[in-house]
Design an enzyme around this catalytic site. Structure first.
Site, mmCIF file in Angstrom:
data_model
loop_
_atom_site.group_PDB
_atom_site.id
_atom_site.type_symbol
_atom_site.label_atom_id
_atom_site.label_comp_id
_atom_site.label_asym_id
_atom_site.label_seq_id
_atom_site.Cartn_x
_atom_site.Cartn_y
_atom_site.Cartn_z
ATOM 1 N N CYS A 158 0.862 -1.179 0.000
ATOM 2 C CA CYS A 158 0.000 0.000 0.000
ATOM 3 C C CYS A 158 0.904 1.237 0.000
ATOM 4 O O CYS A 158 1.368 1.668 1.053
ATOM 5 C CB CYS A 158 -0.857 -0.075 1.271
ATOM 6 S SG CYS A 158 -2.194 1.090 1.325
ATOM 7 N N CYS A 179 -6.756 5.260 -8.335
ATOM 8 C CA CYS A 179 -6.230 5.795 -7.074
ATOM 9 C C CYS A 179 -6.143 7.311 -7.113
ATOM 10 O O CYS A 179 -5.819 7.896 -8.150
ATOM 11 C CB CYS A 179 -4.851 5.193 -6.801
ATOM 12 S SG CYS A 179 -4.330 5.523 -5.122
HETATM 13 P P1 FAD Z 1 -10.470 -2.654 6.352
HETATM 14 O O1 FAD Z 1 -11.082 -1.346 5.974
HETATM 15 O O2 FAD Z 1 -9.178 -2.644 7.086
HETATM 16 O O3 FAD Z 1 -11.571 -3.448 7.183
HETATM 17 C C1 FAD Z 1 -11.344 -4.694 7.770
HETATM 18 C C2 FAD Z 1 -12.194 -4.763 9.017
HETATM 19 O O4 FAD Z 1 -12.244 -6.102 9.496
HETATM 20 C C3 FAD Z 1 -11.639 -3.902 10.133
HETATM 21 O O5 FAD Z 1 -12.655 -3.098 10.674
HETATM 22 C C4 FAD Z 1 -11.124 -4.933 11.131
HETATM 23 O O6 FAD Z 1 -11.180 -4.457 12.445
HETATM 24 C C5 FAD Z 1 -12.120 -6.060 10.889
HETATM 25 N N1 FAD Z 1 -11.650 -7.369 11.390
HETATM 26 C C6 FAD Z 1 -10.405 -7.896 11.288
HETATM 27 N N2 FAD Z 1 -10.371 -9.105 11.893
HETATM 28 C C7 FAD Z 1 -11.624 -9.335 12.372
HETATM 29 C C8 FAD Z 1 -12.199 -10.400 13.116
HETATM 30 N N3 FAD Z 1 -11.481 -11.463 13.467
HETATM 31 N N4 FAD Z 1 -13.496 -10.309 13.481
HETATM 32 C C9 FAD Z 1 -14.244 -9.241 13.111
HETATM 33 N N5 FAD Z 1 -13.745 -8.196 12.414
HETATM 34 C C10 FAD Z 1 -12.443 -8.244 12.052
HETATM 35 N N6 FAD Z 1 -7.692 3.059 -0.993
HETATM 36 C C11 FAD Z 1 -8.256 3.936 -1.852
HETATM 37 O O7 FAD Z 1 -8.889 3.495 -2.796
HETATM 38 N N7 FAD Z 1 -8.133 5.269 -1.720
HETATM 39 C C12 FAD Z 1 -7.451 5.804 -0.681
HETATM 40 O O8 FAD Z 1 -7.343 7.011 -0.561
HETATM 41 C C13 FAD Z 1 -6.851 4.909 0.271
HETATM 42 N N8 FAD Z 1 -6.163 5.408 1.311
HETATM 43 C C14 FAD Z 1 -5.654 4.542 2.233
HETATM 44 C C15 FAD Z 1 -4.981 5.071 3.334
HETATM 45 C C16 FAD Z 1 -4.427 4.226 4.285
HETATM 46 C C17 FAD Z 1 -3.721 4.823 5.455
HETATM 47 C C18 FAD Z 1 -4.541 2.820 4.121
HETATM 48 C C19 FAD Z 1 -3.939 1.888 5.145
HETATM 49 C C20 FAD Z 1 -5.197 2.295 3.028
HETATM 50 C C21 FAD Z 1 -5.766 3.136 2.068
HETATM 51 N N9 FAD Z 1 -6.459 2.637 0.963
HETATM 52 C C22 FAD Z 1 -7.008 3.512 0.061
HETATM 53 C C23 FAD Z 1 -6.507 1.179 0.683
HETATM 54 C C24 FAD Z 1 -7.821 0.511 1.074
HETATM 55 O O9 FAD Z 1 -8.904 1.131 0.403
HETATM 56 C C25 FAD Z 1 -8.092 0.546 2.569
HETATM 57 O O10 FAD Z 1 -7.053 -0.130 3.236
HETATM 58 C C26 FAD Z 1 -9.415 -0.090 2.970
HETATM 59 O O11 FAD Z 1 -9.707 0.273 4.295
HETATM 60 C C27 FAD Z 1 -9.413 -1.601 2.824
HETATM 61 O O12 FAD Z 1 -10.710 -2.088 3.065
HETATM 62 P P2 FAD Z 1 -10.971 -3.547 3.674
HETATM 63 O O13 FAD Z 1 -12.443 -3.623 3.914
HETATM 64 O O14 FAD Z 1 -10.330 -4.574 2.849
HETATM 65 O O15 FAD Z 1 -10.200 -3.558 5.069
#
Ligand code: FAD
Length: 424
Positions: A159, A353
């Protein structure tokens, strides 16, 4: 009625729950298992860490929204997924059975792979909002007593957008405070060149980001491997083409933020047939696990191979647009399954992005992700900063309302002129 469980309520899991609720209405019971009652808009974390956003502004309390949408919700969290038994073992010792499972657990942050690394040791993090809040305190101290900054990513990270964003935001904010002249900034990255982004570059991201860094007097070290972090020194090896150590650097810092490598969360890590050795969930083109056919996955927890070999390992990013497209494919495929049809919808896995620099930014579209591509588009300008704010406002408004409306698709169609990107 069959029960569908969505595991994880971050960026992907929340909109997946809303979209699946609409797609399977009256034909299945829907339940979300999160480990927090709150949703945090992760893409705004870099703004939190420079004091531009209060954390409260990017929080959504989920239970009332889920209730309004008729979606069952618990924040107790899952300890372990038992896919052979169609069962989740929850953190309170109870079990939850399912007919279909959608895993959206995001990343486990692998800070422990490098000594001294991470918010429990010597570097700050922007990966979680609570980390960014702690980072904002470090930034305030640094601005009051200027010292060097190191920003970037560790070996195996995937990332990179937020790392570039954060380096430029720091530059912008330090200039506003008139102390930038006393804060040398170095960007440290495993990417083989600036602007690789885990995608072997998109359009002219190499030229644009290098030029942006030169313009802002940010020095960089590429093909970098962090060996350890002391309280105020980052130890780095610069790796050559053949994997040899070309040079070592000891970089003093008053603040360091490096994106960590990701791996699968403990609830799925090591589950035979479900995940790869790094703990990412294996899926086919319909987002369905090849072994456990009633399990789907989306977002950062999904296994995607790297674009190609690099001297220092670099992963592929999974960003908002790709996640939106995985969500739509899964909602439609679950609807098909409930009607007795085989899944036929595919996510596009393209990357769009927006990287905000506070006073401008860089945007790109990679279609498909792996080159050579049909669309390889990049652009920069103040409009990117405006679009990023629009993304935040729009996404949070939709999450608060319990609606899933693709933002990136609209942006791509109306601003970037890119068509046919979504699940088909
Ligand atoms: P997450 O949003 O991390 O959600 C996963 C969830 O699952 C969390 O709430 C976690 O607590 C929960 N979880 C984990 N284990 C368990 C369990 N055992 N039981 C129950 N719940 C659990 N992408 C873009 O397109 N544009 C951007 O501007 C952008 N900016 C970013 C900035 C940062 C700092 C980061 C780190 C990433 C960014 N990204 C961006 C990339 C991506 O879009 C994000 O990381 C996004 O939040 C990923 O979504 P997700 O649902 O896969 O994971």
């Amino acid at each position: 009625m069959p029960r569908i469980v969505v595991l994880g309520a971050g960026l992907g899991g929340t909109i997946a729950a809303y979209e699946i609720a609409g797609a399977v209405k009256g034909r299945a019971e829907l339940m979300v298992v999160s480990n927090s009652e709150d949703y945090w808009f992760v893409p705004s974390n870099p703004w939190v860490a420079v004091g531009w956003r209060e954390p409260e502004a990017i929080r959504v309390h989920l239970p009332p929204v889920m209730k309004k949408r008729g979606i069952g919700f618990t924040a107790v969290g899952a300890k372990r997924v038992h896919p052979a038994e169609n069962r989740l073992e929850l953190n309170d010792g109870t079990d939850l059975s399912y007919d279909y499972l959608v895993i959206a657990t995001g990343p486990d942050l692998a800070f422990d792979e490098i000594p001294g690394f991470g918010p429990e040791h010597h570097t700050v993090s922007i990966c979680e909002t609570r980390h960014a809040v702690a980072g904002a305190d470090v930034f305030e101290r640094l601005a009051a007593d200027p010292k060097p900054i190191v920003v970037g990513a560790a070996q195996g990270a995937s990332c990179f957008g937020p790392a570039y964003e954060f380096a430029m935001l720091l530059d912008t904010e330090l200039k506003r405070r008139k102390v930038r002249d006393r804060v040398p900034i170095t960007f440290v990255t495993p990417e083989p060149y600036i602007g690789h982004l885990g995608l072997d570059g998109v359009g002219d991201t190499k030229g644009m980001l290098e030029s942006e860094m030169r313009e802002r007097h940010i020095k960089w070290i590429t093909s970098a491997r962090i060996t350890s972090v002391d309280p105020d020194i980052l130890h780095v090896e610069e790796v050559g083409e053949a994997g040899e150590v070309r040079k070592t650097h000891d970089l003093p810092f008053g603040m360091a933020m490096l994106m960590p490598p990701f791996r699968g969360v403990p609830a799925v890590f090591g589950v035979e047939g479900l995940t790869n050795p790094r703990g990412f969930v294996l899926v086919d083109k319909h987002q369905r696990n090849p072994t456990f056919r009633n399990v789907f996955a989306l977002g950062v927890c999904v296994a995607i191979p790297p674009t190609g070999p690099t001297p220092v390992p670099v992963g592929v990013p999974k960003t908002g647009f790709m996640i939106e497209s995985m969500v739509t494919a899964i909602a439609n495929n679950l609807s098909d399954l409930l009607d007795g049809r085989e899944p036929s919808f595919e996510a596009t896995w393209n990357a769009i992005c927006l990287a905000d620099f506070g006073d401008g930014g860089v945007a790109f579209v990679a279609q498909p992700q792996i080159p050579p591509r049909n669309t390889n588009w990049s652009s920069s300008g103040k409009w990117v900063h405006v679009a990023k704010i629009a993304f935040e406002k729009y996404f949070l408004m939709k999450v608060r309302k319990g609606e899933s409306e693709p933002f990136y698709e609209k942006l791509a169609l109306h601003v970037m002129g890119v068509k046919k990107l979504r699940a088909r």
